[in-house]
Design a protein around this motif. Structure first.
Motif, PDB file in Angstrom:
ATOM      1  N   LEU A   1       1.262  13.509 -10.111  1.00 37.72           N
ATOM      2  CA  LEU A   1       0.120  12.760  -9.586  1.00 37.72           C
ATOM      3  C   LEU A   1       0.237  12.794  -8.067  1.00 37.72           C
ATOM      4  CD1 LEU A   1      -2.330  10.878 -10.026  1.00 37.72           C
ATOM      5  CD2 LEU A   1      -0.710   8.968  -9.944  1.00 37.72           C
ATOM      6  N   ILE A   2      -0.763  13.359  -7.410  1.00 41.78           N
ATOM      7  CA  ILE A   2      -0.644  13.610  -5.971  1.00 41.78           C
ATOM      8  C   ILE A   2      -1.549  12.700  -5.156  1.00 41.78           C
ATOM      9  CG2 ILE A   2      -0.800  15.426  -4.205  1.00 41.78           C
ATOM     10  CD1 ILE A   2      -0.422  17.478  -6.409  1.00 41.78           C
ATOM     11  N   MET A   3      -2.688  12.314  -5.720  1.00 44.90           N
ATOM     12  CA  MET A   3      -3.647  11.509  -4.968  1.00 44.90           C
ATOM     13  C   MET A   3      -4.258  10.442  -5.866  1.00 44.90           C
ATOM     14  SD  MET A   3      -5.535  14.482  -2.739  1.00 44.90           S
ATOM     15  CE  MET A   3      -4.988  15.965  -3.602  1.00 44.90           C
TER      16      MET A   3
ATOM     17  N   ARG B   1      11.983  13.483  -3.816  1.00 51.54           N
ATOM     18  CA  ARG B   1      12.513  12.256  -3.209  1.00 51.54           C
ATOM     19  C   ARG B   1      11.932  12.177  -1.800  1.00 51.54           C
ATOM     20  NH1 ARG B   1      13.693  11.421  -7.722  1.00 51.54           N
ATOM     21  NH2 ARG B   1      15.659  10.742  -8.662  1.00 51.54           N
ATOM     22  N   GLY B   2      11.111  11.162  -1.537  1.00 52.56           N
ATOM     23  CA  GLY B   2      10.450  11.061  -0.234  1.00 52.56           C
ATOM     24  C   GLY B   2       9.581  12.287  -0.010  1.00 52.56           C
TER      25      GLY B   2
ATOM     26  N   GLY C   1       0.798  -1.225   0.000  1.00 54.80           N
ATOM     27  CA  GLY C   1       0.000   0.000   0.000  1.00 54.80           C
ATOM     28  C   GLY C   1       0.827   1.270   0.000  1.00 54.80           C
ATOM     29  N   GLU C   2       0.202   2.343  -0.468  1.00 54.90           N
ATOM     30  CA  GLU C   2       0.836   3.667  -0.436  1.00 54.90           C
ATOM     31  C   GLU C   2       0.871   4.197   0.994  1.00 54.90           C
ATOM     32  OE1 GLU C   2       2.162   5.373  -2.942  1.00 54.90           O
ATOM     33  OE2 GLU C   2       1.527   4.133  -4.620  1.00 54.90           O
ATOM     34  N   HIS C   3       1.853   5.019   1.257  1.00 55.42           N
ATOM     35  CA  HIS C   3       2.761   5.647   0.361  1.00 55.42           C
ATOM     36  C   HIS C   3       3.889   4.679   0.018  1.00 55.42           C
ATOM     37  CE1 HIS C   3       6.328   8.315  -0.340  1.00 55.42           C
ATOM     38  NE2 HIS C   3       5.540   8.529  -1.368  1.00 55.42           N
TER      39      HIS C   3
ATOM     40  N   VAL D   1      -0.126  10.131  -2.702  1.00 53.96           N
ATOM     41  CA  VAL D   1       1.028   9.408  -3.245  1.00 53.96           C
ATOM     42  C   VAL D   1       2.255  10.304  -3.422  1.00 53.96           C
ATOM     43  CG1 VAL D   1      -0.449   7.663  -4.358  1.00 53.96           C
ATOM     44  CG2 VAL D   1       0.364   9.633  -5.701  1.00 53.96           C
ATOM     45  N   ASP D   2       2.100  11.603  -3.213  1.00 55.59           N
ATOM     46  CA  ASP D   2       3.261  12.503  -3.232  1.00 55.59           C
ATOM     47  C   ASP D   2       3.246  13.393  -1.988  1.00 55.59           C
ATOM     48  OD1 ASP D   2       5.251  14.345  -3.544  1.00 55.59           O
ATOM     49  OD2 ASP D   2       4.655  15.011  -5.546  1.00 55.59           O
TER      50      ASP D   2
END
Lengths: 240, 240, 240, 240
Positions: free
Chosen positions: D163-165, C183-184, B152-154, D129-130
């Motif tokens: 892509l953030i979510m 990054r992260g 799963g994310e992240h 995700v970011d």
């Protein structure tokens, strides 16, 4: 065997002796001739009925190559919409040089696609910035063109999905010259060089990039995604 | 014919009866067997000398497939450096499942590559989000796996160059399951599924994705870029 | 007020009269001095204990600026690992010029970060290719530097998340000069100009880009993602 | 203080009692009310002259928020062209939920922007995700919405710049729910949630994302790039 259609406006070739001398069979003819050993190639031009881009032709086209300049406004909106739909449905598209200002490219990009330009017989050096990309297979570190039209930044395009080449110009500018985009199921490659008065499309590296790009842009075979109202794939708990 | 090396840690297979039953010839054996009709395939495992990845093997490898889990720390730094260099020099790399935590993948990504996980026999549905990409040729809208480990994310990776697949998990998570990266002249594909206790690598769509990825990741033939001190290509005006 | 730490190797400044003349207070001093009106700035250099980058300093650093050249190999692996971890945890990082070859940048990129270079007092023109980006706020179409060291493609970096600037060099090369990476939880900006013998860091546009980049790279406040074994958020059907 | 215009079709609110109950002052009213403490906010709706989007209003808009659904076809092409031009000139644009199918978003994307959908009162969980992106400042690992309309992949958009979510849906789908794009000098953010029958825009995390997005999308002050014929910046050698 991949089916390639080379579309050309073919107007300079009818009226300009200098262009006729460089491209006696038209730019489309020159491009078709170096593709023919690897692909099944046809050509189409602006002044044919439906600009030579009937529904049938498009259905038998895996990759379409586009060169236009003087007469972008003469390309009918209906044909543009038809070609765009084929790109979204998976046909590859290679847009060359002044095709940056075609209705087709602009509607696929969503931006003005404007740029700086200058005709001054100046040197262009196209540097490879992504040496992993199949579009530059068998190319060296750069391609040098002794005389070309200059295109300079800012080039008003969306950020490319992949930036493969950047040009240096003698007069002091740079340009993102090899750019890929995905739109729907289709793959698009924009490639800068190819002013009508220069023998650019006879240059073996330019030819090689276009051949590589045809291979890269070929359709991917998978079913068209299903859009619209969808039944759940998992049970949903009833809520108030 | 492309030369593929399938590398597997091959430890679960030696000690765990459940895994032995699913993969009697090892995960590497299962992967090699569905690649053999299209590619020239060899396998290599952790406990071989130099982990089976001698300089000679790598020089004869166009695309390397990597599966590891228990023993990432036992892979020698020297071999990791050697394989990384081959990737930068153009060898394709396909990292599977728990390979996300291998030294090799982490050093190529520059991040922790950490994630959420859970072993709960849950359903995974891998959705295609880029239907233009050759890696999903002949795949439908999604791949469904009745039972898999959850990731799963992240997921702590750099933003992929191309995001091709996103997984839905029964327990409530999502995951970026199909990601491409370019590093030097090499192309990298990370593909999530493949826990050792499930028959995932016998699923025809999973096999098809891996075959497609081998084709996509193959080296691009062009000279290695020249680095270091460089003579000017154009005259530079003398300045004080 | 954002806390900025300017790190400099500070070796040229100790031994080279030409550099001393240009940067009498060190490159770090020059950079710190134009940041001080907007940010809370400290400096750190290689020869300080722990290179001036103690855990405490890093914990009080929102954005770290990095300049190094001669002595990349003297930076301890332990400090590199510590700084990298802070970047993954959210600290912004701005890598300048020859910092491209620092251990820190290379480990965050995963590539060799190699390039072409030449010291020939030549002209550089840095073109803006993304005029929407806050890092180029208040900059014009390009920044011109009368004399700089040349850096040329191929620059062996991962494809930038965002490419903001491309340089033209008098001697015939181009270079991706303004690149962002995630990054992260951290944001990274690589900015090319700044050879030690030129007054580049006194140029108001160069200063403006670095100020903008500090603002852009500042940490985003959100909890660190949770990694590792995770309980399901939804009920999972029991399966055999 | 940033000037924000919240545009809403405002049709459901006129005819549907259920929607009126959830949004008694319209969706635009609900959005405006949580933005007002930070920004200078006005609203505009479809049935106003020029849809409330006169040239003057746009010139005083730094960021435009767009919600539409039933009446995309009633938005005049002239106004769409005007708003698009303002985006290319630097105005930020936040497109919400069913705005994915607006003429404005489609013309900026170049694709169909089609998707799967379902109204089934199902749970949505929007995963970050970011975690480096300022748009998710102060958000946790995910945002959970007890009941929302489902939007599922394939979502026919260009690959997002960032892509953030990514959303998880109870019924088995995933969706790219937070996407950024650059077009000309403008920044665009697409944010999925916000069906008219749910109180989504009262959720504090949804509000926070929209506030963050306004800050992120604000115009970057730099001169409009110069396009068209350009004089050389360097001497060009005369050639035959």
């Amino acid at each position: 065997m991949l089916q390639v259609t080379v579309w050309n406006e073919n107007r300079h070739e009818k009226t300009d002796a200098e262009v006729q001398e460089v491209y006696p069979h038209g730019i489309h003819g020159a491009i078709a001739s170096f593709l023919e050993d690897q692909f099944q190639v046809r050509t189409a031009t602006l002044d044919e009925p439906e600009h030579g881009l009937t529904q049938e032709v498009l259905e038998h086209t895996d990759v379409l190559i586009w060169w236009g300049h003087l007469a972008h406004h003469e390309v009918s909106d209906e044909i543009v919409a038809r070609v765009k739909q084929r790109v979204l449905d998976g046909m590859g598209l290679i847009v060359l040089h002044s095709g940056h200002f075609s209705k087709l490219f602009k509607t696929l990009m969503g931006t003005s696609c404007d740029l700086k330009w200058r005709e001054a017989n100046e040197k262009e050096r196209i540097w490879i910035v992504d040496p992993s990309h199949p579009i530059v297979e068998d190319i060296g570190e750069y391609i040098e063109l002794e005389k070309e039209e200059m295109y300079g930044e800012h080039f008003d395009i969306p950020a490319p999905d992949q930036l493969i080449m950047v040009s240096w110009f003698e007069g002091g500018e740079v340009f993102r010259s090899g750019c890929t985009y995905q739109r729907g199921k289709g793959k698009i490659f924009y490639f800068r060089p190819g002013h009508e008065t220069y023998p650019t499309y006879y240059h073996k590296d330019i030819q090689r990039v276009i051949k590589n790009a045809v291979q890269w842009a070929k359709p991917t075979a998978l079913p068209k995604p299903i859009y619209g109202n969808a039944q759940p794939l998992e049970a949903i708990k009833t809520k108030q």
